[in-house]
Enzyme design. Structure first.
Site, PDB file in Angstrom:
ATOM      1  N   PHE A 113      -8.376  45.914 -52.611  1.00 21.29           N
ATOM      2  CA  PHE A 113      -7.080  45.437 -52.138  1.00 21.29           C
ATOM      3  C   PHE A 113      -7.005  45.707 -50.642  1.00 21.29           C
ATOM      4  CE2 PHE A 113      -2.925  44.594 -54.478  1.00 21.29           C
ATOM      5  CZ  PHE A 113      -3.506  43.733 -55.368  1.00 21.29           C
ATOM      6  N   GLN A 233       8.854  44.866 -45.704  1.00 13.95           N
ATOM      7  CA  GLN A 233       7.546  44.233 -45.808  1.00 13.95           C
ATOM      8  C   GLN A 233       7.694  42.747 -46.132  1.00 13.95           C
ATOM      9  OE1 GLN A 233       4.572  45.325 -49.047  1.00 13.95           O
ATOM     10  NE2 GLN A 233       3.487  45.718 -47.140  1.00 13.95           N
ATOM     11  N   HIS A 235       5.567  39.621 -47.375  1.00 19.51           N
ATOM     12  CA  HIS A 235       4.298  39.349 -48.045  1.00 19.51           C
ATOM     13  C   HIS A 235       3.727  38.060 -47.491  1.00 19.51           C
ATOM     14  CE1 HIS A 235       1.245  38.837 -51.086  1.00 19.51           C
ATOM     15  NE2 HIS A 235       1.547  40.023 -51.598  1.00 19.51           N
ATOM     16  N   LEU A 245       5.854  34.859 -55.551  1.00 22.69           N
ATOM     17  CA  LEU A 245       4.728  35.601 -54.998  1.00 22.69           C
ATOM     18  C   LEU A 245       3.380  35.117 -55.521  1.00 22.69           C
ATOM     19  CD1 LEU A 245       3.781  38.227 -53.476  1.00 22.69           C
ATOM     20  CD2 LEU A 245       3.989  39.380 -55.673  1.00 22.69           C
ATOM     21  N   GLU A 248      -1.736  39.448 -53.880  1.00 25.33           N
ATOM     22  CA  GLU A 248      -2.811  39.843 -52.980  1.00 25.33           C
ATOM     23  C   GLU A 248      -4.151  39.867 -53.717  1.00 25.33           C
ATOM     24  OE1 GLU A 248      -1.721  42.951 -50.368  1.00 25.33           O
ATOM     25  OE2 GLU A 248      -3.733  43.791 -50.306  1.00 25.33           O
ATOM     26  N   ARG A 281      -0.814  43.727 -44.975  1.00 24.81           N
ATOM     27  CA  ARG A 281       0.108  42.605 -45.152  1.00 24.81           C
ATOM     28  C   ARG A 281       0.842  42.224 -43.878  1.00 24.81           C
ATOM     29  NH1 ARG A 281       2.474  44.174 -51.153  1.00 24.81           N
ATOM     30  NH2 ARG A 281       0.558  43.613 -52.208  1.00 24.81           N
ATOM     31  N   HIS A 346       9.486  40.845 -49.107  1.00 24.93           N
ATOM     32  CA  HIS A 346       8.856  41.278 -50.346  1.00 24.93           C
ATOM     33  C   HIS A 346       9.266  42.667 -50.794  1.00 24.93           C
ATOM     34  CE1 HIS A 346       5.923  41.546 -53.493  1.00 24.93           C
ATOM     35  NE2 HIS A 346       5.226  42.487 -52.907  1.00 24.93           N
ATOM     36  N   ARG A 381       3.659  49.200 -46.522  1.00 27.64           N
ATOM     37  CA  ARG A 381       3.140  49.612 -47.822  1.00 27.64           C
ATOM     38  C   ARG A 381       1.836  48.891 -48.123  1.00 27.64           C
ATOM     39  NH1 ARG A 381       3.130  47.477 -52.849  1.00 27.64           N
ATOM     40  NH2 ARG A 381       4.648  45.841 -52.398  1.00 27.64           N
TER      41      ARG A 381
END
Lengths: 608, 294
Positions: A113, A233, A235, A245, A248, A281, A346, A381
């Site tokens: 990730f 945040q 996204h 969404l 990721e 992100r 997000h 994050r």
């Protein structure tokens, strides 16, 4: 009046984990939630759960990545606790039956990730949150934990001492959506706020319609400071038409971002030469918007995310849900075409200030999950860190509220943690218009728990009756005013003039909110009333986000400022705090803690 | 802008000092109402100029036991402007926010995971959020899920559905867990694949509402609950003993044998779960379980 040892407000991931923990500790616990638990937005999380499970990985690497990802705005005691506890929480979930994706040897799979130095993200297809939510709800059912579903908690019952640190929370007030009944809930051990995100402050968000920042706004008005609210945040991969969404996980599996010239933008324009699509992100979101703003976006609105080259088999095995989302909400077949994506709100990194045990500065009041800010995520994050957060800190809040002996927290909370006063020049006086007049601490001299709760119930009855009986404007108009200005002015790119414009618009929305009324006179399932009360919460959180963004004159993590294009470590390794102070918001700062268990985290430049 | 607001406030204060005038709140509300009336007039004018291709005509079921005039069920008509990609839920939200704030329906995630907006649209159970208006004939008739008690407008009482879900003991029970708290149970990819579809259920209730048997037999566990039983009975991480207990629950009089294989649940499931297949698989397990070779 209902009585339990522990009342958990909200029954998504954090709430369920807290309730199970409190129950394990022997407490009589109840979940009070405006949705049914399986409707919670945790169910929409897609990517995965980070935990150092394998040989070659370790908790301190996970902690280091998290601190670096946070752009050194996270607190080490929170980060260390988190990274150490995440593995046992993930395995606990597996023992509860969670259907994780598996390797050939039957162990849980882990995948790469963004921002992680090791592929430590466990997952269940691209619908990890759905499985986590259902697995935990099943365990709550197994334990017979009481659930008040479709009960909307509208306020907290807190004593009215002048100093928030002297206040006690004895319970809360909730509105039974089905019957219209208003009732007090007494919590002898504590109230845990687990109400999730606040994405509805923006009009393009991945968040559910129910994510209106209720817990955050209620705690704030009760006297608990909100921490680092400017850290929102965005996204990088949401569907343009709805904000739905696209995980990721797509980039984790090798998905590629292209601009309108079919260039692989993350490399072509040098946004992240080392990590490409797997940069953090915030980096990817800004890259996409830069492409769009410079005329290389598609239809001037979005870029393309391509996963076709991964092959049908791998896509169906690991990302099948993404195919459905692209098809249902954008009419695109991800096996045949690239998917349109753009950044969207997000996640709120900031929130209700808590320590590692989930405690706030008000005795008996806790918060966990997205609504809380134990300061794990700092300014950004990492993907896959939200689900373990709600497990680790949900459980800790539950244990502590139920009376378990826990190590004294290292993170200081409340006004006494203040290191310096804030200095910000907003164009209007924030918060001054006290729409609704439901300050928690304006309570009279009640100190007996039942009297505190009864007073709170009385105030809510009055509030609801006033809204039902008066004539006025529809909340939807006010909500739209706020959402639009937030998306226009407090988005990925932030400029001083726009932030000031947003504060003026929010101020105007406060004025307008004074005229809201509920047109539906019904006591049965009155969503008009619920949304009107939610809109009040949206006003408070939107203002806090904007004020924090104006105050923080630097560029850190997700917070980009046109006039301040560098991270200013000498001045800004500190948390932005906002205290309600009975309607006169006070901005102040508290220091970030960089000394961890094993290492002191030295701020380094983030490069990708 | 900031000075403007200050000026407005000063004016308000001055006016407040004058006797025998209505309160500032009243004046503000009156101004607001006037503004809203103007907006409404503008909207109506706009709507009149929209041609049919740009609008969608909704016929929405209305009922409220509390409010006089809504106690008798009826259909209300709403005409909403259409844009490409618009869903049934988008249209309902538009109608509620612009025309009638009392219009009541459940919704939250608007991405087909929370399961709260299952509705009966043009004669079929569907999730409002993932149903494109372009796939429907006009007018779009929107009703609450059939065979459930209506609470208000499009909101139905889900209690019975939840009770049936709970009746199958919907929680994982391992026989034996690894001793080490940091070690997971093993599960083969094949086994995960076998239960995968069954774990996708979002408890929306569409299947139960579409099932003729459930409509006539209130005690029938129904497709969602049986699917939940399948999810655990087929999971190799639970032991044989637990599986037997699970089969006993679904073998009961109002369990799997009530299913008449009409496939209506499978047809309406918004998550494409092969519900009928899962029910048949449990029938087979049940038969195998009861065959005694001695």
């Amino acid at each position: 009046m209902y009585e339990h040892d522990v009342i958990v407000v909200g029954a998504g991931g954090a709430g369920l984990r807290a309730a199970i923990a409190a129950h394990e500790e022997g407490a009589d616990v109840a979940l009070v939630t405006k949705l049914h638990p399986v409707r919670s937005h945790t169910g929409a999380a897609e990517g995965g759960i980070n935990a150092a499970l394998q040989e070659g990985d370790s908790w301190d690497l996970h902690a280091y990545d998290t601190m670096k990802g946070s752009d050194y705005l996270g607190d080490a005691p929170a980060i260390d606790t988190f990274a150490k506890t995440a593995p046992e929480e993930v395995i606990q979930l597996e023992h509860w039956g969670m259907p994780f994706s598996r390797e050939d040897d039957g162990r849980v799979s882990q995948r790469p990730f963004g921002g992680l130095s090791y592929p430590r993200t466990t997952y269940a297809g691209a619908e990890t949150g759905h499985h986590l939510l259902h697995t935990m709800y099943e365990q709550a059912v197994k334990r017979g934990i009481e659930v008040y579903d479709e009960w909307y908690v509208t306020n907290l019952a807190v004593t009215d001492h002048d100093d928030p640190e002297d206040r006690e929370c004895h319970g809360c007030v909730a509105y039974d959506i089905k019957s219209g009944k208003i009732a007090g809930f007494r919590a002898k051990g504590g109230v845990i706020l687990a109400t999730g995100g606040l994405g509805q402050a923006f009009d393009h968000t991945t968040n559910a319609v129910a994510n209106t920042g209720d817990g955050c706004a209620m705690a704030y008005r009760a006297g608990v400071p909100m921490e680092d609210m400017e850290m929102i945040q965005f996204h990088p991969t949401t569907l343009p038409s709805t904000g739905v969404l696209i995980s990721e996980g797509v980039r984790g599996e090798g998905g590629i971002l292209y601009n309108d010239d079919e260039e692989r933008l993350m490399f072509e324009y040098g946004y992240a030469n080392n990590d490409g699509e797997l940069a953090s992100r915030d980096v990817v979101s800004r890259s996409e918007l830069t492409e769009i703003n410079e005329g290389r976006g598609i239809e001037d609105e979005y870029v393309h995310l391509d996963m076709r080259h991964l092959g049908e088999e791998r896509i169906l095995d690991r990302l099948e849900n993404i195919l459905h989302l692209a098809e249902d909400f954008e009419g695109v077949d991800g096996l045949d075409e690239p998917m349109p994506v753009k950044p969207g709100q997000h996640y709120a990194m900031g929130g209700v200030e808590t320590d590692e045990n989930g405690e706030t500065c008000i005795e008996g009041l806790y918060a966990a999950g997205e609504t809380a800010c134990v300061s794990l995520h700092g300014a950004n994050r990492l993907g896959g860190n939200a689900l373990p957060e709600l497990l680790v800190f949900g459980a800790r809040a539950g244990y502590h509220a139920a009376g378990k002996d826990m190590k004294t927290a290292e993170i200081q909370t409340g006004p006494s943690a203040k290191s310096e006063a804030g200095d910000v020049h907003p164009p209007v006086e924030p918060g001054a218009i006290d729409a609704g007049g439901e300050d928690v601490a304006a309570d009279g001299a009640a100190v007996e728990p039942t009297a505190v709760i009864e007073n709170a119930v009385e105030r809510e009855r009055h509030r609801v009756e006033t809204l039902l009986e008066s004539d006025g404007i529809n909340h939807a108009e006010v909500r739209a005013e706020v959402q639009e200005t937030m998306t226009d002015n407090v988005n990925v790119f932030r400029e001083e003039d726009s932030l000031k414009q947003a504060l003026r618009d929010i101020r105007q929305a406060r004025v307008d909110y004074e005229d809201v009324a509920v047109a539906d006179p019904s006591r049965t399932y009155n969503t008009d009333l619920i949304h009107t009360i939610e809109t009040r919460n949206i006003l408070d959180v939107a203002e806090a986000i904007t004020l924090g963004a104006l105050a923080r004159e630097e560029f850190r993590g997700a917070h980009w400022r046109a006039e301040h294009q560098e991270r200013k470590d000498d001045e800004w390794i500190k948390h932005t705090m906002l205290a309600w102070n009975d309607g006169t918001p006070e901005l102040y700062y508290k220091p970030v803690i960089l000394e961890g268990d094993e290492q002191t985290y030295e701020p380094k430049e983030r490069s990708y | 802008m900031s000075t403007q607001i200050e000026q407005q406030e000063t004016e308000t204060e001055e006016q407040e000092a004058e006797p025998e005038v209505e309160s500032p709140g009243d004046r503000r509300r009156a101004a607001k109402r006037q503004r809203l009336d103007e907006q409404e007039a503008q909207r109506v004018a706009e709507e009149e100029t929209l041609d049919d291709e740009e609008t969608v005509h909704l016929k929405v079921f209305r009922y409220d036991p509390e409010v006089e005039g809504k106690q008798e069920p009826r259909f209300d008509d709403f005409t909403v402007p259409y844009h490409k990609g618009m869903t049934v839920l988008d249209a309902l939200i538009y109608a509620r926010d612009r025309y009638d704030s009392s219009l009541t329906f459940r919704h939250s995630c608007r991405q087909a995971v929370c399961g709260s907006d299952a509705l009966f649209v043009n004669g079929r159970q569907r999730l409002g959020c993932k149903t494109q208006l372009s796939d429907l004939d006009d007018p779009v008739r929107i009703e609450p899920l059939p065979h459930q008690e209506v609470v208000k407008d499009l909101v139905v009482d889900m209690e019975h559905f939840y009770d049936q879900m709970e009746a199958v003991e919907p929680y994982f029970d391992a026989d034996e867990l690894p001793e080490d708290d940091l070690e997971e149970q093993r599960q083969t990819r094949e086994n995960r694949e076998k239960v995968k579809m069954s774990t996708r259920c979002i408890w929306c209730g569409a299947c139960m509402s579409s099932c003729n048997i459930a409509a006539g037999d209130n005690e029938y566990l129904g497709p969602a609950a049986i699917n939940k039983a399948y999810r655990f009975a087929m999971d190799e991480r639970e032991g044989e003993q637990r599986k037997q207990e699970r089969l006993r629950i679904i073998e009961q009089e109002h369990g799997v044998w009530r299913c008449q294989t009409q496939f209506s649940c499978t047809e309406v499931c918004p998550k494409d779960i092969p519900l009928t297949e899962h029910i048949q698989a449990l029938k087979r397990e049940s038969v195998k379980n009861n065959l005694k070779f001695w």
